[in-house]
Design an enzyme around this catalytic site. Sequence first.
Site, PDB file in Angstrom:
ATOM      1  N   LYS A   9      49.653  15.754 -34.978  1.00 41.63           N
ATOM      2  CA  LYS A   9      50.243  14.723 -35.833  1.00 41.63           C
ATOM      3  C   LYS A   9      50.622  15.321 -37.201  1.00 41.63           C
ATOM      4  CE  LYS A   9      47.408  11.147 -33.570  1.00 41.63           C
ATOM      5  NZ  LYS A   9      46.445  10.035 -33.817  1.00 41.63           N
ATOM      6  N   TYR A  49      53.130   4.269 -29.357  1.00 41.63           N
ATOM      7  CA  TYR A  49      51.933   3.473 -29.667  1.00 41.63           C
ATOM      8  C   TYR A  49      52.108   1.998 -29.298  1.00 41.63           C
ATOM      9  CZ  TYR A  49      49.289   7.241 -31.928  1.00 41.63           C
ATOM     10  OH  TYR A  49      48.554   8.388 -32.174  1.00 41.63           O
ATOM     11  N   ARG A  85      40.786  15.593 -24.073  1.00 40.35           N
ATOM     12  CA  ARG A  85      40.043  14.572 -24.832  1.00 40.35           C
ATOM     13  C   ARG A  85      38.707  15.148 -25.341  1.00 40.35           C
ATOM     14  NH1 ARG A  85      42.865   9.833 -26.156  1.00 40.35           N
ATOM     15  NH2 ARG A  85      40.858   8.798 -26.253  1.00 40.35           N
ATOM     16  N   THR A  91      37.826   9.265 -31.667  1.00 34.74           N
ATOM     17  CA  THR A  91      38.937   8.835 -32.529  1.00 34.74           C
ATOM     18  C   THR A  91      38.598   9.036 -34.009  1.00 34.74           C
ATOM     19  OG1 THR A  91      39.527   7.200 -30.868  1.00 34.74           O
ATOM     20  CG2 THR A  91      40.458   6.884 -33.071  1.00 34.74           C
ATOM     21  N   ARG A 102      38.613  17.066 -34.038  1.00 34.90           N
ATOM     22  CA  ARG A 102      38.444  16.012 -35.044  1.00 34.90           C
ATOM     23  C   ARG A 102      37.101  16.151 -35.765  1.00 34.90           C
ATOM     24  NH1 ARG A 102      40.759  11.188 -31.142  1.00 34.90           N
ATOM     25  NH2 ARG A 102      42.967  11.305 -31.733  1.00 34.90           N
ATOM     26  N   ASN A 112      43.760  11.678 -37.856  1.00 34.37           N
ATOM     27  CA  ASN A 112      42.808  12.420 -37.026  1.00 34.37           C
ATOM     28  C   ASN A 112      43.457  13.555 -36.245  1.00 34.37           C
ATOM     29  OD1 ASN A 112      44.209  10.934 -35.206  1.00 34.37           O
ATOM     30  ND2 ASN A 112      42.466   9.745 -34.454  1.00 34.37           N
ATOM     31  N   HIS A 115      46.786  13.831 -30.929  1.00 30.92           N
ATOM     32  CA  HIS A 115      46.840  12.821 -29.866  1.00 30.92           C
ATOM     33  C   HIS A 115      46.750  13.533 -28.531  1.00 30.92           C
ATOM     34  CE1 HIS A 115      48.259   9.513 -27.310  1.00 30.92           C
ATOM     35  NE2 HIS A 115      48.946  10.436 -26.689  1.00 30.92           N
ATOM     36  N   GLU A 126      53.972   9.404 -21.199  1.00 32.05           N
ATOM     37  CA  GLU A 126      54.133   9.988 -22.537  1.00 32.05           C
ATOM     38  C   GLU A 126      54.922  11.297 -22.495  1.00 32.05           C
ATOM     39  OE1 GLU A 126      50.000   8.057 -24.329  1.00 32.05           O
ATOM     40  OE2 GLU A 126      50.158  10.225 -24.118  1.00 32.05           O
TER      41      GLU A 126
END
Length: 148
Positions: A9, A49, A85, A91, A102, A112, A115, A126
């Site tokens: 991000k 989103y 993940r 998150t 993170r 954070n 994604h 996606e």
Amino acid sequence: MQRTLVLLKPDAVQRRLVGEIIRRFEQKGLRLAGLKMVQASRDLAEQHYAVHRGKPFYESLLTFLTSGPTIAMVWEGREAVSVTRLLMGLTDGARSAPGTIRGDFGLSVQNNLIHGSDSPESADAEIALWFRPDELVNYTCADAAWIG
Ligand code: IDP
Ligand code: MG
């Protein structure tokens, strides 16, 4: 072999963490199938989103995702969705374990850094949103036989 969409991000780009984060994916053994830098439009951010539309943080999240360039990537490998993940952490950076991206680099819930798709089905949708099919490359890594 599973594929997943990863976004670094705008905060990751601004904080010069792109190389550090990509290093972790390479080190884990995932294979890079596509990569580009994108200035996300409002429309792209809304589609990405869409599941969060109506939540209190939605507008702020769109502003964040469109605030500067994002690195969009597709990573491939065994259990790529869940492995990604795990590399990311939770998150909320403040609740993420040290050793995760993170957990090591942030305290924020919104900003954070990264994604990762949350299921193989989300990953397919996606990847199609962020990449054209001809932007993804199929090849074999030299160490493929040694990595699960
Ligand atoms: P995830 O990125 O860990 O899958 P989601 O719940 O899907 O988390 O939320 C999408 C993104 O929205 C988060 O990565 C974060 O940037 C932002 N976000 C989620 N919950 C909050 C919140 O409570 N406040 C502000 N931003 C949030
Ligand atoms: Mg999510």
